[in-house]
Design a protein around this motif. Sequence first.
Motif, PDB file in Angstrom:
ATOM      1  N   ALA A 728      48.680  68.509  31.607  1.00 47.90           N
ATOM      2  CA  ALA A 728      47.653  67.869  30.787  1.00 47.90           C
ATOM      3  C   ALA A 728      47.895  66.369  30.871  1.00 47.90           C
ATOM      4  N   VAL A 729      46.908  65.626  31.317  1.00 48.20           N
ATOM      5  CA  VAL A 729      47.051  64.187  31.561  1.00 48.20           C
ATOM      6  C   VAL A 729      46.295  63.421  30.478  1.00 48.20           C
ATOM      7  N   LYS A 730      47.036  62.682  29.660  1.00 46.05           N
ATOM      8  CA  LYS A 730      46.434  61.877  28.599  1.00 46.05           C
ATOM      9  C   LYS A 730      46.249  60.450  29.136  1.00 46.05           C
ATOM     10  N   VAL A 731      44.988  60.080  29.398  1.00 44.48           N
ATOM     11  CA  VAL A 731      44.671  58.772  29.980  1.00 44.48           C
ATOM     12  C   VAL A 731      44.257  57.828  28.861  1.00 44.48           C
ATOM     13  N   LEU A 732      44.960  56.719  28.720  1.00 45.27           N
ATOM     14  CA  LEU A 732      44.673  55.751  27.666  1.00 45.27           C
ATOM     15  C   LEU A 732      43.478  54.877  28.029  1.00 45.27           C
ATOM     16  N   ASN A 733      42.637  54.639  27.057  1.00 49.45           N
ATOM     17  CA  ASN A 733      41.533  53.693  27.202  1.00 49.45           C
ATOM     18  C   ASN A 733      42.033  52.337  26.723  1.00 49.45           C
ATOM     19  N   LEU A 734      42.549  51.538  27.642  1.00 50.39           N
ATOM     20  CA  LEU A 734      43.241  50.305  27.270  1.00 50.39           C
ATOM     21  C   LEU A 734      42.302  49.229  26.742  1.00 50.39           C
ATOM     22  N   VAL A 735      40.999  49.459  26.876  1.00 46.38           N
ATOM     23  CA  VAL A 735      40.032  48.498  26.332  1.00 46.38           C
ATOM     24  C   VAL A 735      40.031  48.543  24.807  1.00 46.38           C
ATOM     25  N   VAL A 736      40.332  49.718  24.261  1.00 53.18           N
ATOM     26  CA  VAL A 736      40.322  49.899  22.802  1.00 53.18           C
ATOM     27  C   VAL A 736      41.559  49.248  22.212  1.00 53.18           C
ATOM     28  N   LYS A 737      41.357  48.458  21.166  1.00 56.49           N
ATOM     29  CA  LYS A 737      42.466  47.790  20.514  1.00 56.49           C
ATOM     30  C   LYS A 737      43.439  48.814  19.936  1.00 56.49           C
ATOM     31  N   GLY A 738      44.707  48.665  20.208  1.00 55.48           N
ATOM     32  CA  GLY A 738      45.725  49.566  19.695  1.00 55.48           C
ATOM     33  C   GLY A 738      46.097  50.683  20.638  1.00 55.48           C
ATOM     34  N   ALA A 739      45.351  50.851  21.730  1.00 55.51           N
ATOM     35  CA  ALA A 739      45.616  51.963  22.647  1.00 55.51           C
ATOM     36  C   ALA A 739      46.996  51.818  23.289  1.00 55.51           C
ATOM     37  N   PHE A 740      47.311  50.594  23.743  1.00 54.11           N
ATOM     38  CA  PHE A 740      48.606  50.399  24.394  1.00 54.11           C
ATOM     39  C   PHE A 740      49.740  50.614  23.395  1.00 54.11           C
ATOM     40  N   LYS A 741      49.492  50.234  22.152  1.00 57.28           N
ATOM     41  CA  LYS A 741      50.531  50.412  21.141  1.00 57.28           C
ATOM     42  C   LYS A 741      50.804  51.883  20.890  1.00 57.28           C
ATOM     43  N   THR A 742      49.767  52.701  20.893  1.00 53.71           N
ATOM     44  CA  THR A 742      49.982  54.147  20.724  1.00 53.71           C
ATOM     45  C   THR A 742      50.738  54.711  21.920  1.00 53.71           C
ATOM     46  N   PHE A 743      50.443  54.187  23.103  1.00 52.38           N
ATOM     47  CA  PHE A 743      51.131  54.620  24.325  1.00 52.38           C
ATOM     48  C   PHE A 743      52.632  54.355  24.205  1.00 52.38           C
ATOM     49  N   MET A 744      52.981  53.152  23.780  1.00 48.16           N
ATOM     50  CA  MET A 744      54.391  52.810  23.652  1.00 48.16           C
ATOM     51  C   MET A 744      55.048  53.580  22.509  1.00 48.16           C
ATOM     52  N   ALA A 745      54.288  53.803  21.428  1.00 46.18           N
ATOM     53  CA  ALA A 745      54.838  54.567  20.300  1.00 46.18           C
ATOM     54  C   ALA A 745      55.174  55.983  20.722  1.00 46.18           C
ATOM     55  N   GLU A 746      54.291  56.574  21.522  1.00 45.89           N
ATOM     56  CA  GLU A 746      54.521  57.949  21.947  1.00 45.89           C
ATOM     57  C   GLU A 746      55.712  58.025  22.894  1.00 45.89           C
ATOM     58  N   CYS A 747      55.811  57.074  23.810  1.00 48.51           N
ATOM     59  CA  CYS A 747      56.971  57.042  24.709  1.00 48.51           C
ATOM     60  C   CYS A 747      58.263  56.868  23.917  1.00 48.51           C
ATOM     61  N   ASN A 748      58.219  55.968  22.942  1.00 52.29           N
ATOM     62  CA  ASN A 748      59.404  55.682  22.134  1.00 52.29           C
ATOM     63  C   ASN A 748      59.832  56.903  21.338  1.00 52.29           C
ATOM     64  N   ALA A 749      58.852  57.611  20.764  1.00 56.07           N
ATOM     65  CA  ALA A 749      59.163  58.775  19.940  1.00 56.07           C
ATOM     66  C   ALA A 749      59.734  59.913  20.759  1.00 56.07           C
ATOM     67  N   LEU A 750      59.234  60.072  21.991  1.00 54.41           N
ATOM     68  CA  LEU A 750      59.638  61.206  22.822  1.00 54.41           C
ATOM     69  C   LEU A 750      60.808  60.884  23.746  1.00 54.41           C
ATOM     70  N   ARG A 751      61.367  59.697  23.588  1.00 59.86           N
ATOM     71  CA  ARG A 751      62.403  59.242  24.517  1.00 59.86           C
ATOM     72  C   ARG A 751      63.615  60.163  24.543  1.00 59.86           C
ATOM     73  N   ASP A 752      64.105  60.549  23.380  1.00 57.58           N
ATOM     74  CA  ASP A 752      65.358  61.301  23.326  1.00 57.58           C
ATOM     75  C   ASP A 752      65.226  62.664  22.665  1.00 57.58           C
ATOM     76  N   ILE A 753      64.017  63.081  22.319  1.00 56.14           N
ATOM     77  CA  ILE A 753      63.902  64.342  21.583  1.00 56.14           C
ATOM     78  C   ILE A 753      63.526  65.485  22.512  1.00 56.14           C
ATOM     79  N   ARG A 754      64.113  66.643  22.247  1.00 55.24           N
ATOM     80  CA  ARG A 754      63.810  67.869  22.989  1.00 55.24           C
ATOM     81  C   ARG A 754      63.830  69.022  21.986  1.00 55.24           C
ATOM     82  N   HIS A 755      62.768  69.725  21.888  1.00 53.09           N
ATOM     83  CA  HIS A 755      62.726  70.869  20.970  1.00 53.09           C
ATOM     84  C   HIS A 755      61.723  71.872  21.491  1.00 53.09           C
ATOM     85  N   ARG A 756      61.993  73.144  21.223  1.00 54.43           N
ATOM     86  CA  ARG A 756      61.153  74.213  21.758  1.00 54.43           C
ATOM     87  C   ARG A 756      59.726  74.159  21.240  1.00 54.43           C
ATOM     88  N   ASN A 757      59.501  73.509  20.084  1.00 59.30           N
ATOM     89  CA  ASN A 757      58.162  73.478  19.505  1.00 59.30           C
ATOM     90  C   ASN A 757      57.543  72.085  19.539  1.00 59.30           C
TER      91      ASN A 757
END
Length: 1001
Positions: A728-757
């Motif tokens: 599943a490919v989540k493509v960011l619409n970088l024209v929308v204000k805040g889109a890049f920030k959500t991209f970085m937030a998601e990368c940051n949140a998922l950086r070190d976490i691993r869980h079955r759910n």
Amino acid sequence: MANPITILSLFIFSCFVLSTPATCSSNETDLISLLSFKNTVNDPQGALNSWNETAQFCNWTGVRCGRKHPDRVVAISLSSRGLVGPLSPHIGNMSFLRSIILRNNSFHGEIPQEIGRLRRLRLIEFSNNSFVGTIPRNLSQCPNLVYLNLIDNLLSGPIPLEIGSLYKLQALGFGDNDLSGPIPPSLGNLTSLFLLSLRFCRLTGEIPESLTQLHSLTSLILGENNLTGTIPSGLFNISTLEIFEVYYNRLQGSIPDTVGHNFPNLKFFQVGYNKLSGAIPTFLSNASSLEQLQLTDNLFTGPIPALGRLSRLRGLYIAYNPIKDDINFVSSLTNCTNLQKLNIYENPLLGGSFPLSIANLSSQLFDLVMSRTQVHGKIPSSIENLLGLTRLELFDNNLEGPIPSDMGKLSSLQELNLGGNRFSNMLPSSLGNMTLLNYLYLQENNFSGNLPQSLRNCTNLLDLDLSRNNFSGLIPPEIVGLSSISISLNLSFNAFTGSIPIEIGSLSSLESLDLSNNRFSAVIPSSISNCLGLQRLFLDGNLLQGEIPPGLSDLRGLVELDLSRNNLSGPIPSFLAERRLQRLNLSYNRFHGEVPRTGLFGNMTAISLDGNKELCGGIPELNLPPCPLMTSSKKNSSSLRKVLIPVAISGGVFVAFLVCLVLVLYRRRRHKKNVPSVESLVGTQFTRLSYGDLLKATDGFSEANLIGSGRFGSVYKGILEDGQTLIAVKVLNLVVKGAFKTFMAECNALRDIRHRNLLKLLSVCESIDFQGNDFRSLIYDFKANGSLDKWLYHHVEEEGLRRLSLIQRLDIAIDVAYALEYLHFGTDSAIVHGDLKPSNILLDHNMIAYVGDFGLAKIVSDMFPAQESSSSIGIRGTIGYIAPEYGTSNLVSTQGDVYSYGVLLLEIFTNRRPTDDSFKEYATLQGFVSAALSDGVLEIIDPLIRIEHDKNINKITDCVISILSIGMVCSKDLPRDRISMKDVVRELHKIKDRYLATDRS
């Protein structure tokens, strides 16, 4: 050709402003109305292709004009044409219309009020559509209505009192809608009525006494509601009745003993699943036309009358009653030559010897259930006469002796359940002749000896239970190799010996395998790793040796594993901490080494490690000794320390130098480019994919592969070049204000976490597209069953999706709770998800839930919540799920997630969004549920949960009340009043255990 809307607008204007009434009644009105009808619907099958001005409209498909008025439309008939859309209000201008039939389409929106103008209208057939809103009150202005059918729509609100003024009405159907309130007494005025169908409408209150005035009634269908009180005795005096159906209500009282005399034409008498009591009327035996008699789940005490005169009887259901009688009443049924189904389940006071006459029942009999009674004796060999049987259930009785070998002649059997009796001897090899068997249950008997190899012929078996017998010897490899077995294989509590056959690996779709409490020896076969569908594996109480095979790491769906009371050894594999296990029992073996701390090893209530004397470490609650840092003597330790200290100092200096170097390079990079790179957040553990890779995988980001879109981007389904990996490919619409920030937030949140759910991040792409524009995307593991939102609400657009069982909903709720528990407590710093809702919960092919979309996630410390800046896109989340404190403060905490989870939990089991406008005076979903918890929870839970089990509404009610209570505590207004996700996980497991225990008891 002129636009139909333009024509319509001009005509209406001239009609009301310029023209005389005679003009408005011309056939031009019908033409414009028909074109408006066509213009408002989608016609994928081309059913309305003939509806154009090249042909006279009386010749259009589905249109019929009158004889006296050959230029006026009198009937529209468009059944099952695949039409989608609203019904045009201009239908009300067709003043000569007498009949409109639109059943089996997908019309939606409200039924237009303008239909009340059609005073000539005699027939309305709108069943099996998706109309919403209330039943139009002004239908009462159609005085000639004879037939009104709105069954199987999405209509809501009460039944209008005004319907009672349609004195010519002969057939009225409002069933399978989401109505409310009582049955209006005004329906008793419809004295011409012969059919009244109000099944499954959520109606409440008592059956009005006024319905006894309907002396022409042939069908009274009031089943699956919440009706209370007694059945008006006058209804039993309507001699024309053929169908009397009031099952699944809460009715009380008794049935008059005159039913058979007063119902000479009675065909269906269905009063099951109520609280009716007293004797079964003896005169039922005089209702010679009776085809279905359903008395299930009441308080009838018997005796059961002789029913041999009912030659047309096809189904007899008297399960779940305290009937005190002798089973010999069955002998009278031998004259019922059309009998197909006989269900005498759960009558604990019904006794007597197993009737030999049962073999003389109808040759048409295909379903025979006579379980949980006091019937004793042996099964006669003459049972072979019932060649049409597809289901035979005789479990939990006092039957004994061997299974007759002639029973193998019942070659049509698909389900055989003889469990919970006292059968003995070996199994007859003739059972192998039942090649159509799907379910074979012989548990809790006294069978002995080896299993007959002939069972290998049962190649359609889905579920096999031979547990709690005295079987011995080796398991024939051909039996455990039956690849069709996919639900459960239970051979526990026997005396099987030898090793577990490697053929067990053939059961690739098996969900539950129980070989516990036997005498299996040797090692656990590695082929068990091929059982990829396994959710529960029980090998406890055997003589197994060796280590836990590493292949068990492939069983990603495993939730319960019990290897206790064996001779297993070696370390506890680390992969057990990474699986979605909920329970793990490794007690009383010879495991050694350190116990993991992550995954379920962090929950001492989920694991058992007793009797393994050489284990160490683990969480403090396990009270295990600490693991030694080294095993050498003090002398060697001292010497080693002399060597290590200088090395450590040198290493520390070197590391400090590297840190300084990295900081310098980082500052230079930051000075050069102020935008952070995803590399700095997710590291290099992910496979890198280019824009070209993703373009190819998604077929150029085609609309056909679009599976969702939101404010900050779109999600596409794709398949990588290996032809196997779905993404599943989540493509960011970088024209929308805040889109890049959500991209970085998601990368940051998922950086070190691993869980079955938690939804697994497979890769990221930070590139430019082929037009030179910046491109950012996140690549996830694709989940085949889509979002929870789809399963809860999209049942109209995607047929069959809204069929989540109660236990599936509970499992999903537990999966999500596990994910949040991990986010809040499973890492060094707590992570707040921030946007928990059904559309962010994905389900895989096994219906395992995964929490995704971390675009609003925040990492907070263990001690203090995060502070949001006023300009941040923040943790605001989605309306209806946002914690109240977020509206007055910029503080972000895990308790905000708990609030969202509470709302979600209420939503899963009520099937109502928190923004639903039907709450009215309750204002919120919580208020709506709170009122129901005290007044009656059955009123608000999803009706599909209510009808899931047809035998114990109380069990479902108790379970749902406990679940909704947790949702209420989680969604308290004040954060301090909410419980933690650890408590939620623990409480939901208790509820599930209680629920499943009632099934087993």
